[in-house]
Design a protein around this motif. Structure first.
Motif, mmCIF file in Angstrom:
data_model
loop_
_atom_site.group_PDB
_atom_site.id
_atom_site.type_symbol
_atom_site.label_atom_id
_atom_site.label_comp_id
_atom_site.label_asym_id
_atom_site.label_seq_id
_atom_site.Cartn_x
_atom_site.Cartn_y
_atom_site.Cartn_z
ATOM 1 N N VAL A 1 0.833 -1.202 0.000
ATOM 2 C CA VAL A 1 0.000 0.000 0.000
ATOM 3 C C VAL A 1 0.871 1.256 0.000
ATOM 4 O O VAL A 1 0.556 2.246 -0.657
ATOM 5 C CB VAL A 1 -0.961 -0.016 1.212
ATOM 6 N N LEU A 2 1.984 1.212 0.709
ATOM 7 C CA LEU A 2 2.884 2.369 0.747
ATOM 8 C C LEU A 2 3.589 2.614 -0.582
ATOM 9 O O LEU A 2 3.746 3.754 -1.001
ATOM 10 C CB LEU A 2 3.956 2.136 1.822
ATOM 11 N N LEU A 3 4.024 1.553 -1.232
ATOM 12 C CA LEU A 3 4.834 1.689 -2.441
ATOM 13 C C LEU A 3 4.017 1.859 -3.714
ATOM 14 O O LEU A 3 4.511 2.407 -4.695
ATOM 15 C CB LEU A 3 5.768 0.487 -2.576
ATOM 16 N N LEU B 1 -1.869 2.704 -7.815
ATOM 17 C CA LEU B 1 -2.311 1.442 -8.391
ATOM 18 C C LEU B 1 -3.159 0.626 -7.419
ATOM 19 O O LEU B 1 -4.018 -0.138 -7.831
ATOM 20 C CB LEU B 1 -1.095 0.618 -8.829
ATOM 21 N N ILE B 2 -2.896 0.800 -6.138
ATOM 22 C CA ILE B 2 -3.552 -0.039 -5.141
ATOM 23 C C ILE B 2 -4.849 0.588 -4.622
ATOM 24 O O ILE B 2 -5.621 -0.077 -3.938
ATOM 25 C CB ILE B 2 -2.554 -0.345 -3.995
ATOM 26 N N LEU B 3 -5.112 1.827 -4.956
ATOM 27 C CA LEU B 3 -6.270 2.552 -4.434
ATOM 28 C C LEU B 3 -7.591 1.795 -4.600
ATOM 29 O O LEU B 3 -8.361 1.709 -3.646
ATOM 30 C CB LEU B 3 -6.350 3.934 -5.076
ATOM 31 N N PRO B 4 -7.883 1.208 -5.764
ATOM 32 C CA PRO B 4 -9.146 0.465 -5.877
ATOM 33 C C PRO B 4 -9.186 -0.790 -5.003
ATOM 34 O O PRO B 4 -10.264 -1.286 -4.690
ATOM 35 C CB PRO B 4 -9.210 0.063 -7.352
ATOM 36 N N MET B 5 -8.035 -1.286 -4.598
ATOM 37 C CA MET B 5 -8.003 -2.514 -3.793
ATOM 38 C C MET B 5 -7.974 -2.248 -2.293
ATOM 39 O O MET B 5 -7.989 -3.189 -1.510
ATOM 40 C CB MET B 5 -6.787 -3.351 -4.183
ATOM 41 N N LEU B 6 -7.925 -0.990 -1.870
ATOM 42 C CA LEU B 6 -7.835 -0.680 -0.447
ATOM 43 C C LEU B 6 -8.964 -1.287 0.391
ATOM 44 O O LEU B 6 -8.697 -1.880 1.433
ATOM 45 C CB LEU B 6 -7.745 0.823 -0.214
ATOM 46 N N PRO B 7 -10.222 -1.174 -0.035
ATOM 47 C CA PRO B 7 -11.274 -1.805 0.776
ATOM 48 C C PRO B 7 -11.083 -3.327 0.888
ATOM 49 O O PRO B 7 -11.291 -3.907 1.951
ATOM 50 C CB PRO B 7 -12.564 -1.473 0.033
ATOM 51 N N PHE B 8 -10.686 -3.943 -0.199
ATOM 52 C CA PHE B 8 -10.446 -5.383 -0.206
ATOM 53 C C PHE B 8 -9.298 -5.751 0.745
ATOM 54 O O PHE B 8 -9.396 -6.704 1.511
ATOM 55 C CB PHE B 8 -10.137 -5.830 -1.635
ATOM 56 N N LEU B 9 -8.213 -4.987 0.687
ATOM 57 C CA LEU B 9 -7.065 -5.260 1.562
ATOM 58 C C LEU B 9 -7.412 -5.030 3.022
ATOM 59 O O LEU B 9 -6.979 -5.778 3.903
ATOM 60 C CB LEU B 9 -5.862 -4.405 1.157
ATOM 61 N N PHE B 10 -8.200 -3.989 3.302
ATOM 62 C CA PHE B 10 -8.632 -3.740 4.676
ATOM 63 C C PHE B 10 -9.503 -4.889 5.169
ATOM 64 O O PHE B 10 -9.339 -5.363 6.295
ATOM 65 C CB PHE B 10 -9.387 -2.414 4.778
ATOM 66 N N LEU B 11 -10.409 -5.351 4.319
ATOM 67 C CA LEU B 11 -11.269 -6.479 4.681
ATOM 68 C C LEU B 11 -10.441 -7.731 4.953
ATOM 69 O O LEU B 11 -10.669 -8.438 5.940
ATOM 70 C CB LEU B 11 -12.290 -6.735 3.573
ATOM 71 N N LEU B 12 -9.480 -7.993 4.093
ATOM 72 C CA LEU B 12 -8.597 -9.146 4.289
ATOM 73 C C LEU B 12 -7.839 -9.032 5.598
ATOM 74 O O LEU B 12 -7.790 -9.989 6.378
ATOM 75 C CB LEU B 12 -7.614 -9.261 3.124
ATOM 76 N N ASP B 13 -7.261 -7.876 5.868
ATOM 77 C CA ASP B 13 -6.507 -7.677 7.105
ATOM 78 C C ASP B 13 -7.387 -7.884 8.331
ATOM 79 O O ASP B 13 -7.003 -8.570 9.274
ATOM 80 C CB ASP B 13 -5.916 -6.272 7.156
ATOM 81 N N TYR B 14 -8.562 -7.277 8.306
ATOM 82 C CA TYR B 14 -9.394 -7.364 9.508
ATOM 83 C C TYR B 14 -9.992 -8.753 9.697
ATOM 84 O O TYR B 14 -10.117 -9.224 10.822
ATOM 85 C CB TYR B 14 -10.475 -6.285 9.507
ATOM 86 N N LEU B 15 -10.341 -9.438 8.619
ATOM 87 C CA LEU B 15 -10.822 -10.812 8.756
ATOM 88 C C LEU B 15 -9.723 -11.728 9.286
ATOM 89 O O LEU B 15 -9.986 -12.622 10.101
ATOM 90 C CB LEU B 15 -11.352 -11.339 7.422
ATOM 91 N N LEU B 16 -8.503 -11.512 8.832
ATOM 92 C CA LEU B 16 -7.380 -12.285 9.342
ATOM 93 C C LEU B 16 -7.149 -11.985 10.821
ATOM 94 O O LEU B 16 -6.906 -12.895 11.620
ATOM 95 C CB LEU B 16 -6.129 -11.991 8.520
ATOM 96 N N LEU B 17 -7.265 -10.714 11.192
ATOM 97 C CA LEU B 17 -7.129 -10.332 12.597
ATOM 98 C C LEU B 17 -8.221 -10.981 13.441
ATOM 99 O O LEU B 17 -7.941 -11.567 14.489
ATOM 100 C CB LEU B 17 -7.197 -8.809 12.743
ATOM 101 N N LEU B 18 -9.463 -10.914 12.979
ATOM 102 C CA LEU B 18 -10.572 -11.473 13.751
ATOM 103 C C LEU B 18 -10.495 -12.989 13.874
ATOM 104 O O LEU B 18 -10.820 -13.542 14.926
ATOM 105 C CB LEU B 18 -11.907 -11.071 13.135
#
Length: 155
Positions: free
Chosen positions: A81-83, A87-104
């Motif tokens: 996301v930093l680098l 290009l990653i802007l459209p995938m941010l919600p998906f990546l956030f969802l993945l991160d939080y589901l993995l956390l939960l």
């Protein structure tokens, strides 16, 4: 046999991230569809472990292991996301969802272990409530997992 869902939770995120790095973007969605049941299964399975005579300390060990094991995935997503911000802007919600589901999915082991330890009188009520809250927040979940395992092992 009772460790199979936990082992799947250890392996599945790395398989998903590896397949995302190797394949095209349209297979990312199909990989996520395959990862989602593993995450959801483990969210519920964590609360069945006490019924299989797992002690709170054992459940908290798995919680700590899962939390520490997933740190490289969180770091990889953070650096991607930093680098690649445009290009990653459209995938941010998906990546956030993945991160939080993995956390939960890993936090449910912590919450289950904390509840078992509270019933076993290894944790006070304040300690249990504070650590349950810490389990659902990024970064503090790892600290809480290590603390809870060490605390349960010493009691």
């Amino acid at each position: 046999m009772k460790r199979i869902p936990m082992l799947l939770l250890l392996i599945a995120p790395y398989l998903f991230v590896g397949s995302c790095l190797v394949t095209k973007m349209r297979s990312v969605f199909s990989g996520f569809v395959l990862l989602l049941p593993v995450l959801l299964l483990n969210m519920g399975y964590a609360f069945f472990l006490p019924k299989f005579n797992c002690e709170g300390r054992q459940i908290l060990f798995w919680n700590m292991l899962l939390k520490l094991w997933n740190i490289p995935i969180y770091l990889l997503i953070f650096f991607v996301v930093l680098l690649l911000p445009i290009l990653i802007l459209p995938m941010l919600p998906f990546l956030f969802l993945l991160d939080y589901l993995l956390l939960l999915s890993s936090s449910m082991y912590g919450i289950s272990g904390i509840l078992v330890c509270y019933k076993e009188k290894k944790f006070s009520r304040k300690e249990a409530v504070l650590n349950v809250l810490l389990q659902v927040l990024f970064c503090t979940d790892v600290l809480s997992a290590v603390y809870c395992y060490i605390r349960a092992s010493r009691s």
